[in-house]
Scaffold this motif. Structure first.
Motif, PDB file in Angstrom:
ATOM      1  N   PRO A 159     128.433  60.444  55.081  1.00 31.43           N
ATOM      2  CA  PRO A 159     128.921  61.226  56.236  1.00 31.43           C
ATOM      3  C   PRO A 159     130.432  61.057  56.492  1.00 31.43           C
ATOM      4  N   THR A 160     130.963  62.162  56.747  1.00 35.28           N
ATOM      5  CA  THR A 160     132.227  62.136  57.377  1.00 35.28           C
ATOM      6  C   THR A 160     132.594  61.567  58.436  1.00 35.28           C
ATOM      7  N   GLU A 161     131.587  61.734  59.240  1.00 32.74           N
ATOM      8  CA  GLU A 161     131.526  61.539  60.933  1.00 32.74           C
ATOM      9  C   GLU A 161     129.984  61.446  61.027  1.00 32.74           C
ATOM     10  N   GLY A 162     129.603  60.571  62.025  1.00 34.56           N
ATOM     11  CA  GLY A 162     128.461  60.472  62.680  1.00 34.56           C
ATOM     12  C   GLY A 162     127.318  59.673  61.886  1.00 34.56           C
ATOM     13  N   ARG A 163     126.108  59.665  62.295  1.00 33.85           N
ATOM     14  CA  ARG A 163     125.209  58.662  61.675  1.00 33.85           C
ATOM     15  C   ARG A 163     123.889  59.269  61.392  1.00 33.85           C
ATOM     16  N   ILE A 164     123.525  58.789  60.258  1.00 34.52           N
ATOM     17  CA  ILE A 164     122.135  59.177  59.786  1.00 34.52           C
ATOM     18  C   ILE A 164     121.098  57.721  59.573  1.00 34.52           C
ATOM     19  N   THR A 165     120.058  57.860  60.303  1.00 36.75           N
ATOM     20  CA  THR A 165     119.287  56.597  60.451  1.00 36.75           C
ATOM     21  C   THR A 165     117.820  57.276  59.792  1.00 36.75           C
ATOM     22  N   VAL A 166     117.503  56.535  58.485  1.00 36.94           N
ATOM     23  CA  VAL A 166     116.295  56.751  57.818  1.00 36.94           C
ATOM     24  C   VAL A 166     115.372  55.756  57.722  1.00 36.94           C
ATOM     25  N   ASN A 167     114.240  56.012  58.445  1.00 37.32           N
ATOM     26  CA  ASN A 167     112.992  54.821  58.182  1.00 37.32           C
ATOM     27  C   ASN A 167     112.144  55.079  57.125  1.00 37.32           C
ATOM     28  N   GLY A 168     112.260  54.332  56.091  1.00 35.21           N
ATOM     29  CA  GLY A 168     111.392  54.455  54.969  1.00 35.21           C
ATOM     30  C   GLY A 168     112.039  54.918  53.735  1.00 35.21           C
ATOM     31  N   ARG A 169     111.299  54.907  52.528  1.00 33.82           N
ATOM     32  CA  ARG A 169     111.606  55.292  51.253  1.00 33.82           C
ATOM     33  C   ARG A 169     111.640  56.578  50.977  1.00 33.82           C
ATOM     34  N   VAL A 170     112.845  57.210  50.762  1.00 38.75           N
ATOM     35  CA  VAL A 170     113.207  58.410  50.442  1.00 38.75           C
ATOM     36  C   VAL A 170     112.911  58.913  48.785  1.00 38.75           C
ATOM     37  N   SER A 171     112.411  59.906  48.745  1.00 31.35           N
ATOM     38  CA  SER A 171     112.304  60.612  47.463  1.00 31.35           C
ATOM     39  C   SER A 171     112.903  61.783  47.335  1.00 31.35           C
ATOM     40  N   THR A 172     113.799  62.169  46.454  1.00 33.21           N
ATOM     41  CA  THR A 172     114.483  63.549  46.394  1.00 33.21           C
ATOM     42  C   THR A 172     113.933  64.377  45.611  1.00 33.21           C
ATOM     43  N   LEU A 173     113.761  65.782  45.697  1.00 39.10           N
ATOM     44  CA  LEU A 173     113.438  66.502  44.598  1.00 39.10           C
ATOM     45  C   LEU A 173     114.609  67.387  44.579  1.00 39.10           C
ATOM     46  N   ASP A 194     105.042  49.164  56.742  1.00 42.08           N
ATOM     47  CA  ASP A 194     105.857  49.530  55.494  1.00 42.08           C
ATOM     48  C   ASP A 194     106.692  50.868  55.722  1.00 42.08           C
ATOM     49  N   PHE A 195     106.390  51.670  56.738  1.00 41.10           N
ATOM     50  CA  PHE A 195     107.295  52.697  57.403  1.00 41.10           C
ATOM     51  C   PHE A 195     108.726  52.152  57.666  1.00 41.10           C
ATOM     52  N   VAL A 196     108.722  50.867  58.392  1.00 40.24           N
ATOM     53  CA  VAL A 196     109.980  50.594  58.985  1.00 40.24           C
ATOM     54  C   VAL A 196     110.569  49.372  58.197  1.00 40.24           C
ATOM     55  N   ASP A 197     110.121  49.079  56.999  1.00 42.66           N
ATOM     56  CA  ASP A 197     110.438  47.880  56.509  1.00 42.66           C
ATOM     57  C   ASP A 197     111.697  48.391  55.655  1.00 42.66           C
ATOM     58  N   GLU A 198     111.967  49.595  55.495  1.00 39.73           N
ATOM     59  CA  GLU A 198     113.029  49.941  54.415  1.00 39.73           C
ATOM     60  C   GLU A 198     113.718  50.966  55.644  1.00 39.73           C
ATOM     61  N   VAL A 199     114.959  50.593  56.298  1.00 38.49           N
ATOM     62  CA  VAL A 199     115.712  51.320  57.162  1.00 38.49           C
ATOM     63  C   VAL A 199     117.009  51.335  56.540  1.00 38.49           C
ATOM     64  N   HIS A 200     117.396  52.648  56.433  1.00 36.22           N
ATOM     65  CA  HIS A 200     118.952  52.950  55.853  1.00 36.22           C
ATOM     66  C   HIS A 200     119.605  53.611  56.951  1.00 36.22           C
ATOM     67  N   VAL A 201     120.778  53.026  57.325  1.00 33.18           N
ATOM     68  CA  VAL A 201     121.729  53.765  58.037  1.00 33.18           C
ATOM     69  C   VAL A 201     123.012  54.138  57.518  1.00 33.18           C
ATOM     70  N   TYR A 202     123.184  55.398  57.259  1.00 35.99           N
ATOM     71  CA  TYR A 202     124.553  56.152  56.685  1.00 35.99           C
ATOM     72  C   TYR A 202     125.401  56.354  57.732  1.00 35.99           C
ATOM     73  N   GLU A 203     126.699  55.719  57.580  1.00 38.08           N
ATOM     74  CA  GLU A 203     127.818  55.933  58.441  1.00 38.08           C
ATOM     75  C   GLU A 203     129.000  56.434  57.788  1.00 38.08           C
ATOM     76  N   PRO A 204     129.943  56.783  58.091  1.00 35.12           N
ATOM     77  CA  PRO A 204     131.375  56.882  57.437  1.00 35.12           C
ATOM     78  C   PRO A 204     131.691  55.493  57.049  1.00 35.12           C
ATOM     79  N   HIS A 205     132.250  55.195  55.927  1.00 34.41           N
ATOM     80  CA  HIS A 205     132.737  54.111  55.529  1.00 34.41           C
ATOM     81  C   HIS A 205     134.108  53.811  55.976  1.00 34.41           C
ATOM     82  N   LYS A 206     134.195  52.794  56.932  1.00 36.00           N
ATOM     83  CA  LYS A 206     135.581  52.377  57.284  1.00 36.00           C
ATOM     84  C   LYS A 206     136.025  51.279  56.445  1.00 36.00           C
ATOM     85  N   ALA A 207     135.246  50.229  56.153  1.00 32.16           N
ATOM     86  CA  ALA A 207     135.546  49.106  55.051  1.00 32.16           C
ATOM     87  C   ALA A 207     135.681  49.859  53.680  1.00 32.16           C
TER      88      ALA A 207
END
Ligand SMILES: Nc1ncnc2c1ncn2[C@@H]1O[C@H](COP(=O)(O)OP(=O)(O)OP(=O)(O)O)[C@@H](O)[C@H]1O
Ligand SMILES: [Mg+2]
Lengths: 262, 300
Positions: free
Chosen positions: A87-101, B9-22
């Motif tokens: 993201p350029t700004e903001g935040r995405i939180t994803v709970n779980g394993r993602v598979s993309t098509l 299992d649904f919560v054992d993998e949490v990803h947070v995507y944010e702008p990279h400051k570092a």
């Protein structure tokens, strides 16, 4: 209202900006030549705001259809959820394993056979060889490509291509499945099987996000629809209502052509 | 298949995507993911080689034949240039052996760098569709280069034995125990090449014609590396030669590897300089690559 722990994906104020130079591809040569000249020094940079302040909460077990005009930012949004575009700004939180098509990287090398592309795509996704061996049979059986599985993927038709991609991503045992336009090229029989498979996933409370121009698919399959335009969320809600609103907006009466999976 | 799963299992993998400051992503998780998917790098290198026909019998022959022929060309060139055609015999053969082993070793580094330079742009479709540590791509180039290098070892042994057994004037030294150090130096060379491959891989994303310039750079680089001559020749030129030799990331490693094959123990200075260059190349390459790699998807 459902609780926070039930969220599969939370998107907060998401902005995604592409920076592209107008010249075809940046080269060392042009940079070196441009060093001397002042006017060419500042490359013309075009900034595309593909996603602009997008907010969305997606609950576990929901099937979200994302619709919108070409260039609305739908693919960009999916890539951001998959963690491919930061993201350029903001935040995405994803709970779980993602598979993309977004094809899963399957078929990224047309010189390789479908078999090799499956193995490579799965390895890149972080599966072990044992896990791949376990899934391999099911994947090829579901894709049902016959002898073509051992042919280089450049010999595939676009339908065969997407069948394989779909089959791989759905058998990755994903918590969240992201599908971009993939079903539209499969034939009727395959489409029916993939719907059944997706319903199976939904029954296990997995979450699916589908980007599609086939409004019929969105109506049939989705529990909720999101209408996106110029990077913004216009409306979300019941699929029938949203697709109708979208059709009214683009000034197309709900003629059969708009609903068909073209 | 693991169809039965816990709700946890649904919560054992949490990803947070944010702008990279570092400038760098968290290195711990990055390295963990890199290591977890190392198998991908290997399979990737195997299949791309297969796609470019390296796995066929002729492909393997070519991988060895190409540097071998080049070594011959350089040998002829150098013999003519130095006018030492009169002092043929075993010294000439010794020079030839040095050039052959030097070129084989050089080609390992060169292949790693030139394959690594295009690894990111060639993997564009994969990068756009799958999130994974991108450094696996140049890493798979290094693996490819290594697989191409391996058959040259037995080939060189055969050539060496041929010369050694027919050598009547005892100028060709017997192989010594120093060869046990070969794996150590190969590891150093591999680490250095991986670092440099990441540097050129990153550059190609920003400047698409990097690999064309790299062709010239590698040619010059080969000439200043003690491959076609002995390190002592460079060091005779005083400070300038020393800078060229020690300031070359590949100078002391390749110099040491050729020395091993000539029955000598490489000096400790060489070893320390080689290790220093490996560390510098790896850190520089990794920093450059990993700090930019989140940008790759937007730029391909
Ligand atoms: N790699 C890129 N570099 C620069 N701009 C891009 C890039 N990819 C997409 N864009 C721009 O971002 C915007 C959103 O594109 P995106 O692909 O997300 O649209 P979309 O909704 O998926 O469209 P479609 O329905 O045609 O698939 C468009 O204006 C497009 O021009
Ligand atoms: Mg799209």
């Amino acid at each position: 209202m459902q609780s926070d722990s039930d969220l599969a994906i939370r998107i907060e104020n998401l902005w995604i900006r592409y920076r592209t130079t107008v010249e075809a591809a940046p080269t060392l040569k042009s940079t070196i030549i441009g060093l001397g000249r002042k006017e060419t020094r500042k490359r013309q940079i075009r900034i595309v705001e593909a996603v602009q302040g997008f907010n969305l909460d997606i609950h576990n077990g929901s099937v979200i259809g994302v619709i919108g005009a070409n260039g609305a930012g739908k693919s960009t949004l999916l890539r951001a959820i998959a963690g491919i575009l930061p993201p350029t700004e903001g935040r995405i939180t994803v709970n779980g394993r993602v598979s993309t098509l977004l094809a899963l990287g399957v078929g990224f090398n047309g010189m390789l056979s479908g078999r090799e592309n499956i193995v490579l795509g799965c390895l890149a996704a972080g599966l072990t060889r044992e896990q791949i061996a376990q899934r391999y049979e099911v994947i090829t059986e579901f894709a049902d490509l016959g002898d073509f599985i051992d042919m280089p993927m450049r010999t595939y038709s676009s339908g065969m291509y997407s069948r394989l991609a779909f089959s791989v991503s759905i058998h990755m045992d994903p918590d969240i499945l992201l599908i971009d336009e993939a079903l539209s090229t499969g034939d009727a029989k395959f489409k029916e099987r993939s719907f059944a498979k997706m319903e199976e996933l939904v029954a296990q409370a997995r979450t699916i996000v589908i980007v599609s121009h086939a409004l019929g698919t969105v109506r049939d399959l989705c529990t909720e629809a999101v209408w996106m335009d110029k990077g913004r969320l216009i409306e979300r809600g019941e699929p029938g209502e949203i697709t109708d609103a979208y059709l009214r907006f683009v000034n197309v009466a709900a003629r059969p052509t708009a609903l068909e999976d073209v | 298949m693991e169809h039965v799963r816990n709700t946890s299992d649904f919560v054992d993998e949490v990803h947070v995507y944010e702008p990279h400051k570092a400038s760098l992503p968290p290195l711990g998780p990055y390295l963990k993911e890199f290591w977890r998917r190392r198998r991908f790098a290997y399979e990737m290198s195997r299949s791309t080689q297969k796609a470019s026909n390296f796995e066929t019998a002729l492909g393997t022959v070519w991988v060895v034949l190409n540097p071998l022929m080049l070594a011959l060309v350089y040998y002829v060139l150098i013999t003519i240039l130095s006018g030492s055609a009169s002092s043929k015999g075993a010294t000439g053969e010794l020079n030839l052996l040095h050039i052959v082993v030097g070129i084989f070793t050089w080609y390992y580094a060169q292949n790693a760098m030139s394959l690594g330079a295009v690894s990111v742009t060639m993997g564009g479709k994969l990068i756009l569709n799958q999130a994974f540590p991108r450094a696996l791509l140049p890493f798979s180039s290094v693996i490819s280069a290594f697989i191409m290098y391996l058959p040259s070892i037995p080939v060189f042994l055969v050539i060496y034995l041929g010369f050694y057994l027919t050598d009547s004037s005892n100028t060709i030294p017997p192989l010594s125990a120093s060869l046990v150090l070969l794996p150590v130096y190969l590891v150093i060379l591999t680490v250095t090449s991986f670092g440099l491959a990441m540097v050129f891989g990153t550059m190609t994303v920003y400047f698409r014609d990097t690999s064309r310039f790299l062709g010239y750079l590698l040619r010059i680089w080969l000439y200043v590396t003690p491959v076609l001559y002995l390190p002592s020749k460079l060091l005779h030129h005083g400070l300038k030669g020393e800078i060229l030799f020690y300031g070359n990331p590949l100078g002391t490693v390749i110099g040491s590897i050729t020395a091993l094959w000539e029955g000598q123990w490489p000096s400790v200075t060489y070893l320390l300089v080689s290790i220093a260059w490996a560390v510098v190349s790896l850190l520089l390459g990794a920093w450059l690559f990993i700090s930019r790699e989140r940008d790759f998807a937007v730029r391909l």
